[in-house]
Motif scaffolding. Sequence first.
Motif, short mmCIF file in Angstrom:
data_model
loop_
_atom_site.label_atom_id
_atom_site.label_comp_id
_atom_site.label_asym_id
_atom_site.label_seq_id
_atom_site.Cartn_x
_atom_site.Cartn_y
_atom_site.Cartn_z
N ASP A 1 10.96 46.27 -18.59
CA ASP A 1 10.02 46.88 -17.64
C ASP A 1 9.61 45.89 -16.56
OD1 ASP A 1 8.52 48.90 -16.56
OD2 ASP A 1 6.73 48.41 -17.74
N VAL A 2 10.63 45.26 -15.93
CA VAL A 2 10.36 44.38 -14.80
C VAL A 2 10.77 45.09 -13.52
CG1 VAL A 2 10.56 42.27 -16.14
CG2 VAL A 2 12.61 43.24 -15.07
N LEU A 3 10.36 44.48 -12.35
CA LEU A 3 10.65 45.14 -11.07
C LEU A 3 12.14 45.04 -10.73
CD1 LEU A 3 9.54 46.54 -8.52
CD2 LEU A 3 9.18 44.26 -7.54
N PHE A 4 12.72 43.88 -10.94
CA PHE A 4 14.15 43.71 -10.65
C PHE A 4 14.70 42.54 -11.44
CE2 PHE A 4 12.02 41.17 -7.34
CZ PHE A 4 12.64 39.94 -7.49
N VAL A 5 16.01 42.57 -11.66
CA VAL A 5 16.77 41.44 -12.19
C VAL A 5 17.97 41.29 -11.27
CG1 VAL A 5 18.07 40.49 -14.12
CG2 VAL A 5 16.05 41.92 -14.56
N VAL A 6 17.99 40.21 -10.49
CA VAL A 6 19.04 39.99 -9.48
C VAL A 6 19.82 38.73 -9.85
CG1 VAL A 6 19.55 39.50 -7.07
CG2 VAL A 6 17.77 41.18 -7.67
N VAL A 7 21.13 38.86 -9.95
CA VAL A 7 22.00 37.71 -10.17
C VAL A 7 22.70 37.43 -8.84
CG1 VAL A 7 24.00 36.81 -11.42
CG2 VAL A 7 22.32 38.27 -12.59
N MET A 8 22.72 36.16 -8.47
CA MET A 8 23.35 35.77 -7.20
C MET A 8 24.31 34.62 -7.46
SD MET A 8 20.10 33.76 -5.48
CE MET A 8 18.90 34.79 -6.33
N ASP A 9 25.30 34.48 -6.54
CA ASP A 9 26.22 33.35 -6.68
C ASP A 9 25.65 32.15 -5.94
OD1 ASP A 9 26.57 33.81 -3.99
OD2 ASP A 9 28.55 34.75 -4.22
N MET A 10 26.43 31.11 -5.81
CA MET A 10 25.95 29.89 -5.20
C MET A 10 25.73 30.04 -3.69
SD MET A 10 25.43 27.82 -7.61
CE MET A 10 25.15 26.32 -6.71
N GLU A 11 26.17 31.14 -3.11
CA GLU A 11 25.93 31.41 -1.69
C GLU A 11 24.70 32.27 -1.48
OE1 GLU A 11 27.66 29.99 0.62
OE2 GLU A 11 28.96 29.02 -0.88
N GLY A 12 24.05 32.66 -2.55
CA GLY A 12 22.87 33.51 -2.45
C GLY A 12 23.21 34.96 -2.29
N ILE A 13 24.47 35.35 -2.60
CA ILE A 13 24.90 36.74 -2.47
C ILE A 13 24.60 37.46 -3.78
CG2 ILE A 13 26.82 38.28 -2.01
CD1 ILE A 13 25.95 36.51 0.36
N ARG A 14 23.95 38.64 -3.64
CA ARG A 14 23.55 39.39 -4.84
C ARG A 14 24.79 39.91 -5.55
NH1 ARG A 14 20.27 42.47 -1.01
NH2 ARG A 14 18.12 41.63 -0.88
N LYS A 15 24.78 39.78 -6.86
CA LYS A 15 25.80 40.35 -7.74
C LYS A 15 25.23 41.52 -8.54
CE LYS A 15 28.86 37.37 -6.39
NZ LYS A 15 30.02 37.80 -5.58
N SER A 16 23.91 41.66 -8.49
CA SER A 16 23.24 42.81 -9.15
C SER A 16 21.95 43.08 -8.41
CB SER A 16 22.95 42.50 -10.63
OG SER A 16 21.98 41.48 -10.75
N HIS A 17 21.51 44.36 -8.49
CA HIS A 17 20.27 44.76 -7.82
C HIS A 17 19.90 46.14 -8.32
CE1 HIS A 17 17.42 45.79 -4.60
NE2 HIS A 17 17.31 44.46 -4.40
N PRO A 18 18.61 46.49 -8.41
CA PRO A 18 18.23 47.84 -8.84
C PRO A 18 18.83 48.90 -7.93
CG PRO A 18 16.33 46.39 -8.95
CD PRO A 18 17.42 45.61 -8.31
N ASN A 19 19.00 48.55 -6.62
CA ASN A 19 19.65 49.45 -5.68
C ASN A 19 21.07 48.93 -5.47
OD1 ASN A 19 20.52 51.10 -3.62
ND2 ASN A 19 18.75 50.68 -2.26
N SER A 20 22.03 49.59 -6.07
CA SER A 20 23.42 49.09 -6.07
C SER A 20 23.97 48.95 -4.66
CB SER A 20 24.32 50.02 -6.90
OG SER A 20 24.28 51.35 -6.38
N GLU A 21 23.40 49.65 -3.66
CA GLU A 21 23.89 49.56 -2.30
C GLU A 21 23.65 48.17 -1.69
OE1 GLU A 21 22.10 52.64 -0.06
OE2 GLU A 21 23.15 54.27 -1.12
N ARG A 22 22.70 47.43 -2.30
CA ARG A 22 22.37 46.13 -1.76
C ARG A 22 23.14 45.00 -2.44
NH1 ARG A 22 15.80 47.08 -1.13
NH2 ARG A 22 15.98 48.71 0.51
N ILE A 23 23.99 45.34 -3.38
CA ILE A 23 24.85 44.32 -3.99
C ILE A 23 25.82 43.81 -2.94
CG2 ILE A 23 26.60 43.90 -5.77
CD1 ILE A 23 25.25 46.06 -7.45
N GLY A 24 26.03 42.52 -2.88
CA GLY A 24 26.90 41.90 -1.89
C GLY A 24 26.14 41.39 -0.69
N ASN A 25 24.86 41.77 -0.58
CA ASN A 25 24.04 41.27 0.53
C ASN A 25 23.29 40.01 0.09
OD1 ASN A 25 24.78 43.44 2.17
ND2 ASN A 25 23.10 44.73 1.37
N PRO A 26 22.87 39.19 1.07
CA PRO A 26 22.12 37.97 0.72
C PRO A 26 20.77 38.29 0.07
CG PRO A 26 23.00 37.84 2.95
CD PRO A 26 23.19 39.25 2.52
#
Length: 526
Positions: free
Chosen positions: A75-100
């Motif tokens: 029950d958290v707001l988000f869990v975001v995994v990013m690579d070393m470039e700060g690019i999202r690999k996960s997001h509650p809104n899947s449309e924002r995956i791949g964005n910084p």
Amino acid sequence: MIIFFVSLVVLVSLLVTSLLVSNANSDNIEEQLKGKAVNVSRVVAHSQAVQNGLQNEAMEERIQEYTLAIQQATDVLFVVVMDMEGIRKSHPNSERIGNPFVGGDEKRVLQGEEYTSRSEGTLGESIRSFTPIFDGQQNQIGAVAVGISLEEVEASIQQNQWQILIGSSIGLLFGTIGAFWLARYIKRSLFGLEPYAIARIHEERKQMLHSAHEGIIAIDKDSKIVLVNKSARRILQKAGLLEKEPTGTAINEVLPGFMLDHILDKGKPVLDEEQNLNGVSIISNRVPLVVNEEVIGAIATFRDKTEMNQLAEELTGVEMYAETLRAQSHEFMNQLHVLLGMIKLKEYNQVENFITKLADHQVHEVGSITRHIMDPVFAGFIIGKISYAREAHVDLAVSCETEIPQPADSAVTHELITIAGNIIDNAIENVMGKAQKNIRVTFSYIDELLTMTVADMGTGIPEEMQEAIFTKGVSSKEGERRGYGLYLVKKSVEKLEGSIEVFSELDKGTAFVIIVPYEAGGGSDD
């Protein structure tokens, strides 16, 4: 007033407590949520699915599935995994995956640091926990950010504050009710008085006690002194017993032998007892203090016996002076009535003879006294006693074997009046029931010793009482207010450092012989 102050104390206490508890709980809630975000981010960072997804593009979809499952479970707001470039690999809104990653607070985690922060991202302002992700060789391959909405934090804090407020309100209600009943109990215990009234009464009673001329000492049930007024301190100082502050000290340490503690055991008062305080004679009254049929202490009032003796002697002397003047006035009025009757009858020769006889008698009687007794005060007193005896139809004969000079100390005259007055009064009473009402008083002065003998032909004193007649309250006669005259005589004789002897036989009479040192003064008044 008591209700107001108690309610005010309760209100202030609850407000301060509520404020402190609210602040403490707010801090605790925020710390708990930060800890929750840190724990979640660490779990995700150590997940094999996340590590494999960052290392193998074919497995990146697994990261989104895993983080959504964790987000729902915790029950958290988000869990975001990013690579070393700060690019999202996960997001509650899947449309924002791949964005910084948005927020600007992710740079430190990409350098391998774990921390928490507050920032605003695409999902609003949140508390964020950043944790770096390492592969099996401890090489950083990315990072995870877990966010908890600040709105949720504030909602939890607000809910907690409402609970505290409700609890405080209930506490205030019960506190006010308790204050009301407590105030009623206190006022009932204090006889319905307010604190300021109690303070005023206490100060008034204190001033009353210290203004009393009698010494006052009170002890509690443990025999500890709780009160010593100014007069008591003065008497203790005179007796040399005020070496230290007596309050709080055991009574027997300050006044050994005073026996005030005995009153606690017996519970009965002891009145008008003569005591000795290290050489100072006092007359004391000792009374138990009883509350609800329980002895809670004792109080003693006492006065310097010397002062009381002086007062008693002064009163006795004044009474004797007044009685003597009354007798003389009464005798003079009788003589005037005789003269008035003769004048109305126009017996002028009888008037002349009566006045001549009266004048001769007065000259003989008064002249005999004044020629031998040089002290005009004492001479006048003796003349007055002769008049008093004549009014009682008693023959009082006074003779002086020698001239009695005026004393060097006028106080001696006062003591002699006390001695002679009481003994002559006793003699007059003793002869009242006799046919021959004769009393003989003789004075002599030899070698600076004054001898006074008073002999009557009265009823006499029983032999068994002759030793006790000088004790206060003891008398050979019946009736109230007896037994004080000879007691005062004895005290006056002792004060003059003299002696007194009594010789008596039943139905034959009594003789008192008093011998006192007598220092003559400078001369006589003619």
